[in-house]
Design an enzyme around this catalytic site. Structure first.
Site, PDB file in Angstrom:
ATOM      1  N   GLU A 117       1.022  -0.994   0.185  1.00 42.88           N
ATOM      2  CA  GLU A 117      -0.198   0.462   0.010  1.00 42.88           C
ATOM      3  C   GLU A 117       1.188   1.073   0.427  1.00 42.88           C
ATOM      4  O   GLU A 117       0.415   2.449  -1.092  1.00 42.88           O
ATOM      5  CB  GLU A 117      -1.139   0.175   1.103  1.00 42.88           C
ATOM      6  CG  GLU A 117      -2.278  -0.876   0.605  1.00 42.88           C
ATOM      7  CD  GLU A 117      -2.544  -1.753   2.207  1.00 42.88           C
ATOM      8  OE1 GLU A 117      -2.263  -1.130   3.802  1.00 42.88           O
ATOM      9  OE2 GLU A 117      -3.333  -2.476   2.401  1.00 42.88           O
ATOM     10  N   GLU A 153       3.604 -11.118   0.199  1.00 48.14           N
ATOM     11  CA  GLU A 153       2.630 -10.312   0.291  1.00 48.14           C
ATOM     12  C   GLU A 153       2.092 -10.576  -0.856  1.00 48.14           C
ATOM     13  O   GLU A 153       2.752  -9.195  -2.123  1.00 48.14           O
ATOM     14  CB  GLU A 153       2.359  -9.191   1.126  1.00 48.14           C
ATOM     15  CG  GLU A 153       2.637  -9.750   2.538  1.00 48.14           C
ATOM     16  CD  GLU A 153       1.662  -8.840   3.299  1.00 48.14           C
ATOM     17  OE1 GLU A 153       0.734  -8.839   3.902  1.00 48.14           O
ATOM     18  OE2 GLU A 153       2.132  -7.058   3.047  1.00 48.14           O
ATOM     19  N   SER A 182      -4.744 -12.262   2.559  1.00 46.55           N
ATOM     20  CA  SER A 182      -6.551 -12.597   3.209  1.00 46.55           C
ATOM     21  C   SER A 182      -5.674 -13.793   4.262  1.00 46.55           C
ATOM     22  O   SER A 182      -6.530 -15.371   3.730  1.00 46.55           O
ATOM     23  CB  SER A 182      -6.625 -13.314   1.992  1.00 46.55           C
ATOM     24  OG  SER A 182      -7.033 -12.434   1.037  1.00 46.55           O
TER      25      SER A 182
HETATM   26  P1  PGA Z   1      -5.336  -9.479   4.254  1.00 49.31           P
HETATM   27  O1  PGA Z   1      -3.813  -7.900   4.526  1.00 49.31           O
HETATM   28  O2  PGA Z   1      -4.350  -9.945   5.075  1.00 49.31           O
HETATM   29  O3  PGA Z   1      -6.707  -8.376   4.963  1.00 49.31           O
HETATM   30  O4  PGA Z   1      -4.859  -9.615   3.167  1.00 49.31           O
HETATM   31  C1  PGA Z   1      -2.579  -8.178   4.745  1.00 49.31           C
HETATM   32  C2  PGA Z   1      -1.341  -7.103   4.699  1.00 49.31           C
HETATM   33  O5  PGA Z   1      -2.035  -5.988   3.809  1.00 49.31           O
HETATM   34  O6  PGA Z   1      -0.720  -7.004   5.559  1.00 49.31           O
END
Ligand code: PGA
Length: 250
Positions: free
Chosen positions: A92, A162, A208
Site C-alpha cells: 500500500e 505478500e 487474505s
Molecule cells: P489482508 O492484509 O490480510 O487483509 O489481506 C494483509 C496485509 O496487507 O498485510
C-alpha cells in the site's frame, strides 16, 4: 533448531487508542511472541500495557532520525514510544505513496540502526504474474530493498511475501504456491548472503490469511509465519488464529 511460527498483525489505519487498548485486553493468553503493527497514535498506550509475549510495532518510519519532514515519524521516535519492530515497504505504501526499493532500503537501514526489527514486505501484482514476471519482480524488490544489509542482520529480520492480488481480496495464495515463492526467496538469500542467514531470516506469508488458510500455511517448510491484515482486526478471527497456531484447536 526449529523456528517458532510467527503471527504478525497489521492493523493499517484502523482503531483509535481506546479501541486498540480494549482489543488487546481481550486477546487470549499468548504462549509465543505475537506482533501487532498498530497506528502510531496507539503505540505508546499498547506498549505500556506490557502484555506478555505481545510485541508492538509501527507500520512505517521515515529514514532520517530527525529534521524538517512535516508529518513524518522517525525510528528513534517510534522506538521510544515502545515499538520493537516496524513494517517497511508494504505494497500500500509502494502503490499509494510511490515508495521505491531505494527509499525502502533506507528505511530498513534506519530501523536496524535504531534497534527496531524490520519486516520488509515484497510482492508481485496480478499483472506481473500474468506476464510471467513475478519471480523477477520479487528478486528485484528483495535485493534492492536489502542492498548493503550486513549478514548478521538476518537474525533479526523478517521478510513478508505478500502478493498484491491477495491483499484484502479474500483470495489467498495457495499454501503450495506460497511455499514455492518462499523457497525461491530463501535460495536468493543464501546465494547473496549465506546459508546461515537464509536459515535465520523469517519469511512470512501475507494476503487474505484467515483461520481457514492458516493450517495449510503452517505445514510448509519455508513459511515461518504469517502477516495478517483484515483477520487481525476482529477479536474472534484473531483469537482463532492464535489458538490454531498454538495447537489448541487442531
Ligand atoms: P489482508 O492484509 O490480510 O487483509 O489481506 C494483509 C496485509 O496487507 O498485510
Amino acid at each position: 533448531m526449529s523456528k517458532q511460527f510467527r503471527v504478525v498483525c497489521n492493523w493499517k489505519m484502523n482503531k483509535t487508542i481506546s479501541e486498540a487498548v480494549s482489543f488487546v485486553k481481550e486477546i487470549p493468553p499468548l504462549l509465543a511472541p505475537n506482533y501487532i503493527a498498530v497506528p502510531f497514535t496507539a503505540l505508546n498506550a499498547l506498549a505500556s500495557l506490557d502484555i506478555p509475549m505481545l510485541q508492538i510495532g509501527a507500520q512505517n518510519i521515515y529514514p532520517q532520525p530527525e529534521g524538517a519532514f512535516t508529518g513524518e515519524i522517525s525510528a528513534p521516535q517510534v522506538r521510544e514510544a515502545g515499538a520493537e519492530f516496524v513494517i517497511v515497504g508494504h505494497s500500500e505504501r509502494r502503490q499509494l505513496f510511490a515508495e521505491t526499493n531505494e527509499f525502502i532500503n533506507k528505511k530498513v537501514k534506519a530501523a536496524i540502526l535504531h534497534d527496531l526489527l524490520p519486516i520488509l514486505c515484497i510482492g508481485e501484482s496480478a499483472l506481473d504474474r500474468e506476464n510471467g514476471q513475478a519471480a523477477e519482480v520479487l528478486k528485484t524488490q528483495l535485493l534492492e530493498s536489502l542492498k548493503e544489509i550486513e549478514p548478521k542482520t538476518f537474525r533479526n529480520l523478517g521478510i513478508a511475501y505478500e502478493p498484491v492480488w491477495a491483499i484484502g481480496t479474500g483470495k489467498a495464495s495457495t499454501a503450495q504456491s506460497a511455499q514455492e515463492v518462499h523457497f525461491m526467496l530463501r535460495n536468493l538469500i543464501q546465494e547473496h548472503w549465506g546459508e546461515d542467514e537464509a536459515q535465520e531470516v523469517f519469511i512470512l506469508y501475507g494476503g487474505s490469511v484467515s483461520p481457514d488458510s492458516i493450517e495449510e500455511l503452517m505445514k510448509q517448510p519455508d513459511i515461518d509465519g504469517v502477516l495478517v491484515g483484515g483477520a487481525s482486526l476482529k477479536i474472534k478471527t484473531y483469537s482463532k488464529i492464535i489458538e490454531l497456531v498454538r495447537g489448541d484447536l487442531s
